[in-house]
Design a protein around this motif. Structure first.
Motif, PDB file in Angstrom:
ATOM      1  N   LEU A 183      16.832  10.109  14.561  1.00 39.04           N
ATOM      2  CA  LEU A 183      16.114  10.828  15.611  1.00 39.04           C
ATOM      3  C   LEU A 183      16.815  10.592  16.942  1.00 39.04           C
ATOM      4  CD1 LEU A 183      12.365  10.043  14.815  1.00 39.04           C
ATOM      5  CD2 LEU A 183      13.613  12.140  14.311  1.00 39.04           C
ATOM      6  N   ASN A 184      16.927  11.658  17.746  1.00 36.32           N
ATOM      7  CA  ASN A 184      17.457  11.489  19.092  1.00 36.32           C
ATOM      8  C   ASN A 184      16.704  12.400  20.037  1.00 36.32           C
ATOM      9  OD1 ASN A 184      18.528  14.071  18.769  1.00 36.32           O
ATOM     10  ND2 ASN A 184      20.566  13.333  18.319  1.00 36.32           N
ATOM     11  N   GLY A 185      16.815  12.124  21.332  1.00 33.97           N
ATOM     12  CA  GLY A 185      16.098  12.913  22.327  1.00 33.97           C
ATOM     13  C   GLY A 185      16.030  12.168  23.643  1.00 33.97           C
ATOM     14  N   LEU A 186      14.993  12.451  24.426  1.00 33.80           N
ATOM     15  CA  LEU A 186      14.814  11.756  25.692  1.00 33.80           C
ATOM     16  C   LEU A 186      14.693  10.255  25.498  1.00 33.80           C
ATOM     17  CD1 LEU A 186      12.344  13.957  27.764  1.00 33.80           C
ATOM     18  CD2 LEU A 186      14.675  13.339  28.361  1.00 33.80           C
ATOM     19  N   MET A 187      14.236   9.851  24.330  1.00 32.36           N
ATOM     20  CA  MET A 187      14.062   8.426  24.057  1.00 32.36           C
ATOM     21  C   MET A 187      15.358   7.771  23.589  1.00 32.36           C
ATOM     22  SD  MET A 187      10.291   8.582  22.360  1.00 32.36           S
ATOM     23  CE  MET A 187       9.816   6.888  22.669  1.00 32.36           C
ATOM     24  N   GLY A 188      16.452   8.514  23.582  1.00 24.67           N
ATOM     25  CA  GLY A 188      17.738   7.971  23.174  1.00 24.67           C
ATOM     26  C   GLY A 188      17.996   8.163  21.690  1.00 24.67           C
ATOM     27  N   VAL A 189      19.030   7.486  21.209  1.00 28.03           N
ATOM     28  CA  VAL A 189      19.399   7.504  19.792  1.00 28.03           C
ATOM     29  C   VAL A 189      19.234   6.079  19.284  1.00 28.03           C
ATOM     30  CG1 VAL A 189      21.218   7.985  18.112  1.00 28.03           C
ATOM     31  CG2 VAL A 189      21.079   9.338  20.219  1.00 28.03           C
ATOM     32  N   HIS A 190      18.304   5.862  18.375  1.00 23.64           N
ATOM     33  CA  HIS A 190      18.024   4.510  17.888  1.00 23.64           C
ATOM     34  C   HIS A 190      19.032   4.139  16.796  1.00 23.64           C
ATOM     35  CE1 HIS A 190      14.871   1.468  16.235  1.00 23.64           C
ATOM     36  NE2 HIS A 190      15.880   0.892  16.829  1.00 23.64           N
ATOM     37  N   ASP A 191      20.244   3.768  17.247  1.00 17.32           N
ATOM     38  CA  ASP A 191      21.282   3.362  16.301  1.00 17.32           C
ATOM     39  C   ASP A 191      22.036   2.120  16.761  1.00 17.32           C
ATOM     40  OD1 ASP A 191      22.776   4.342  18.387  1.00 17.32           O
ATOM     41  OD2 ASP A 191      23.889   5.818  17.196  1.00 17.32           O
ATOM     42  N   GLY A 192      21.551   1.472  17.832  1.00 17.35           N
ATOM     43  CA  GLY A 192      22.188   0.255  18.316  1.00 17.35           C
ATOM     44  C   GLY A 192      23.357   0.493  19.250  1.00 17.35           C
ATOM     45  N   ASP A 193      23.721   1.737  19.514  1.00 14.53           N
ATOM     46  CA  ASP A 193      24.840   2.054  20.395  1.00 14.53           C
ATOM     47  C   ASP A 193      24.308   2.625  21.701  1.00 14.53           C
ATOM     48  OD1 ASP A 193      27.122   2.883  21.681  1.00 14.53           O
ATOM     49  OD2 ASP A 193      27.746   4.306  20.124  1.00 14.53           O
ATOM     50  N   PRO A 194      24.231   1.825  22.778  1.00 15.69           N
ATOM     51  CA  PRO A 194      23.674   2.322  24.037  1.00 15.69           C
ATOM     52  C   PRO A 194      24.525   3.419  24.685  1.00 15.69           C
ATOM     53  CG  PRO A 194      24.585   0.122  24.348  1.00 15.69           C
ATOM     54  CD  PRO A 194      24.647   0.427  22.868  1.00 15.69           C
ATOM     55  N   LEU A 195      25.775   3.573  24.266  1.00 17.21           N
ATOM     56  CA  LEU A 195      26.642   4.574  24.881  1.00 17.21           C
ATOM     57  C   LEU A 195      26.255   6.007  24.521  1.00 17.21           C
ATOM     58  CD1 LEU A 195      30.099   2.796  24.535  1.00 17.21           C
ATOM     59  CD2 LEU A 195      28.583   2.906  26.529  1.00 17.21           C
ATOM     60  N   ASN A 196      25.480   6.200  23.431  1.00 18.83           N
ATOM     61  CA  ASN A 196      25.087   7.565  23.065  1.00 18.83           C
ATOM     62  C   ASN A 196      23.610   7.849  23.354  1.00 18.83           C
ATOM     63  OD1 ASN A 196      23.702   6.322  21.002  1.00 18.83           O
ATOM     64  ND2 ASN A 196      24.937   7.158  19.349  1.00 18.83           N
ATOM     65  N   ASP A 197      22.932   6.944  24.039  1.00 16.50           N
ATOM     66  CA  ASP A 197      21.505   7.130  24.302  1.00 16.50           C
ATOM     67  C   ASP A 197      21.221   8.283  25.263  1.00 16.50           C
ATOM     68  OD1 ASP A 197      20.573   5.261  22.563  1.00 16.50           O
ATOM     69  OD2 ASP A 197      20.324   3.691  24.056  1.00 16.50           O
ATOM     70  N   LEU A 198      22.165   8.676  26.062  1.00 12.46           N
ATOM     71  CA  LEU A 198      21.974   9.770  27.006  1.00 12.46           C
ATOM     72  C   LEU A 198      22.723  11.015  26.515  1.00 12.46           C
ATOM     73  CD1 LEU A 198      22.255   7.666  30.293  1.00 12.46           C
ATOM     74  CD2 LEU A 198      20.184   8.575  29.229  1.00 12.46           C
ATOM     75  N   THR A 199      22.439  11.391  25.276  1.00 10.50           N
ATOM     76  CA  THR A 199      23.065  12.559  24.658  1.00 10.50           C
ATOM     77  C   THR A 199      22.248  13.807  24.974  1.00 10.50           C
ATOM     78  OG1 THR A 199      23.987  11.233  22.860  1.00 10.50           O
ATOM     79  CG2 THR A 199      23.782  13.601  22.468  1.00 10.50           C
ATOM     80  N   LEU A 200      22.910  14.832  25.459  1.00 11.79           N
ATOM     81  CA  LEU A 200      22.253  16.093  25.758  1.00 11.79           C
ATOM     82  C   LEU A 200      21.870  16.790  24.452  1.00 11.79           C
ATOM     83  CD1 LEU A 200      24.148  15.461  28.306  1.00 11.79           C
ATOM     84  CD2 LEU A 200      23.839  17.861  28.803  1.00 11.79           C
ATOM     85  N   ARG A 201      20.856  17.617  24.497  1.00 12.04           N
ATOM     86  CA  ARG A 201      20.359  18.275  23.290  1.00 12.04           C
ATOM     87  C   ARG A 201      21.442  19.118  22.620  1.00 12.04           C
ATOM     88  NH1 ARG A 201      15.060  22.151  22.564  1.00 12.04           N
ATOM     89  NH2 ARG A 201      14.635  21.564  20.408  1.00 12.04           N
ATOM     90  N   GLY A 202      22.285  19.782  23.391  1.00 15.97           N
ATOM     91  CA  GLY A 202      23.333  20.615  22.816  1.00 15.97           C
ATOM     92  C   GLY A 202      24.621  19.868  22.532  1.00 15.97           C
ATOM     93  N   GLY A 203      24.631  18.561  22.754  1.00 20.50           N
ATOM     94  CA  GLY A 203      25.843  17.761  22.553  1.00 20.50           C
ATOM     95  C   GLY A 203      26.380  17.273  23.883  1.00 20.50           C
ATOM     96  N   GLY A 204      27.275  16.330  23.832  1.00 17.20           N
ATOM     97  CA  GLY A 204      27.812  15.719  25.043  1.00 17.20           C
ATOM     98  C   GLY A 204      26.886  14.621  25.529  1.00 17.20           C
ATOM     99  N   THR A 205      27.413  13.730  26.336  1.00 13.00           N
ATOM    100  CA  THR A 205      26.618  12.626  26.858  1.00 13.00           C
ATOM    101  C   THR A 205      26.872  12.480  28.352  1.00 13.00           C
ATOM    102  OG1 THR A 205      28.357  11.001  26.397  1.00 13.00           O
ATOM    103  CG2 THR A 205      26.684  11.312  24.688  1.00 13.00           C
ATOM    104  N   ILE A 206      25.956  11.782  29.008  1.00  8.02           N
ATOM    105  CA  ILE A 206      26.198  11.338  30.369  1.00  8.02           C
ATOM    106  C   ILE A 206      26.194   9.817  30.338  1.00  8.02           C
ATOM    107  CG2 ILE A 206      25.134  13.410  31.345  1.00  8.02           C
ATOM    108  CD1 ILE A 206      22.757  11.608  32.224  1.00  8.02           C
TER     109      ILE A 206
END
Length: 181
Positions: free
Chosen positions: A125-148
């Motif tokens: 699962l991913n979204g505004l709450m981040g990606v719960h996979d232990g990698d903080p670098l992908n927690d700010l992933t945009l819905r269409g892809g890409g990250t900030i």
């Protein structure tokens, strides 16, 4: 959209409304007043206003006072415990959500919902709450892809708003809510 699976078969959506009353400022607080959980072909909606209501597959269910359990089907169940704040727990094969009611006298928010979401740490699962996979670098992933980056988010500038807006539902046809504001 708080969180969704890549194939969008599971989706958790929140509805926000401005606080009632109180001082009107440029940064008027909002609260979560409805939550929708879609998974395994079922939908559970929880509304705080005008009073606590729960819908399963678009039908309102009666949750009598006190503690009660309800089987939705396909491994999905919900239970309600009444106390100072009512707590509804939704258990599914892919997540557990605990939703509680609250009132905030400070911000004139009454009533609202708060949510705890437990998911497997597999990034399903991913979204505004981040990606719960232990990698903080992908927690700010945009819905269409890409990250900030976190630094971009902390600037409270265009990058942050592109992230939050990417998860915002602006098309009424995408809304899972069966009840209007």
């Amino acid at each position: 959209v708080y969180a969704e699976s890549a194939d969008r078969s599971t989706r958790i959506v929140g509805r926000f409304e401005p606080a009632r009353g109180g001082a009107v400022t440029a940064f008027r607080p909002t609260s979560t007043t409805a939550l929708s959980f879609e998974t395994n072909g079922h939908k559970v909606e929880i509304y705080a206003r005008p009073s606590l209501r729960v819908f399963v597959d678009d039908d309102e269910i009666d949750l009598p006072p006190g503690s009660v359990s309800f089987t939705v089907g396909d491994g999905i169940s919900l239970s309600k415990v009444s106390g100072l704040n009512t707590v509804i727990e939704l258990t599914t094969p892919s997540f557990i959500a605990r939703v509680s009611t609250f009132k905030s006298l400070m911000f004139s928010i009454e009533p609202g919902l708060s949510m705890y979401l437990g998911t497997p740490a597999d990034g399903s699962l991913n979204g505004l709450m981040g990606v719960h996979d232990g990698d903080p670098l992908n927690d700010l992933t945009l819905r269409g892809g890409g990250t900030i980056t976190l630094a971009e988010a902390l600037e409270h500038d265009l990058a942050l708003y592109s992230f939050t807006d990417s998860w915002r539902l602006t098309n009424q046809a995408e809304s899972p809510f069966s009840s209007a504001y």
